[in-house]
Design an enzyme around this catalytic site. Sequence first.
Site, short mmCIF file in Angstrom:
data_model
loop_
_atom_site.label_atom_id
_atom_site.label_comp_id
_atom_site.label_asym_id
_atom_site.label_seq_id
_atom_site.Cartn_x
_atom_site.Cartn_y
_atom_site.Cartn_z
N ASN A 96 -7.83 -12.26 12.57
CA ASN A 96 -8.33 -10.90 12.19
C ASN A 96 -10.03 -10.73 12.13
OD1 ASN A 96 -6.00 -9.40 11.51
ND2 ASN A 96 -5.69 -10.47 9.47
N SER A 113 -4.22 -11.88 4.87
CA SER A 113 -4.65 -11.73 6.16
C SER A 113 -6.19 -11.72 6.03
CB SER A 113 -4.49 -10.68 6.93
OG SER A 113 -4.40 -9.32 5.91
#
Length: 285
Positions: free
Chosen positions: A190, A119
Amino acid sequence: MESATVGVVGAGQMGHGIAHVMLRAGHKVLLLDTTRALVETGANRIIKGLARDVEKARLTNDQHRQAIDRLTTTTAPADLAAAEFIIEAVTERFEVKSVVFQALEPHCRPETIFASNTSSISITRLAAATARPAKFVGLHFFNPVPVMKLVEVVPGLQTTPQTVEKATALAASAGKTPVHVNDFPGFVSNRVLMPMINEAAFCLMEGVADAAGIDNVMKLGMNHPMGPLELADLIGLDVCRDIMLVLYESFRDSKYRPCPLLEKMVAAGWLGQKTGRGFYAHPRK
Ligand code: CAA
């Protein structure tokens, strides 16, 4: 695309979800984790998810049985030799992920594409730690995987367009909407989401509102399906803190410093749904 053989490494929250959607799409899945207990827990969650697909008429009984037959579980990296794609979804640490790829490398065919569900870790750096940087790509799925439509497809500096094309086709075959994003810390998801969650933790720490108040503002005022603190509990507070650290260290910009309250909760082991306590209490069912 035609049915492929997909090796999924890591049978946890993200790995079992990725395996589930790959099976549902007609692919063969070789699911690898370090212990029988982990891989069987993951397989049971997949089987439960596939049963839910039958209940919801997303799969017929026959398709359900065939999907389960296409799943193989193992703890031996050599058993992933037949995979055309490897999707890694293990702990979010460079050292752990690179060791996984290095353990798989001698067993896999040269044409096999390696993908990481990281991520926030640099795809270019992970790719460079393997012998196949041209065949390495980021495939970033979202939690809960069977429900969320997005996959960020992230080429590293050495990734070829053919690799991106094949990985994009794989994500699309699983019913996802692939979005191409360049390799920058946190990608797009993110880079935008985690500072919001972190800022919500600052609001809580400073007493701007209580947790439910902060979440209600974002749900009722911005139409988010979950508030940022509820979402942090779903993702895992440790994961949120680690991603903020990646952003902070990569950009060397204090605007990405993890909120001290978030740090404190992680230190206490209050990691969200997975430990039963985060910004909210999650009684064990
Ligand atoms: N795992 C698997 N499936 C789940 C689930 C979970 N934790 N939570 C809900 N679902 C499923 C339900 O079973 C249901 O599916 P069916 O079609 O089989 O009934 C479906 O999701 C809808 O569930 P509900 O009607 O109960 O609940 P809802 O409408 O409130 O939706 C939600 C739940 C989909 C989680 C929704 O609240 C939502 O979209 N939340 C935001 C999630 C999000 O932002 N995820 C991204 C996190 S960031 C990330 O993953 C990447 C990273 O790098 C950190």
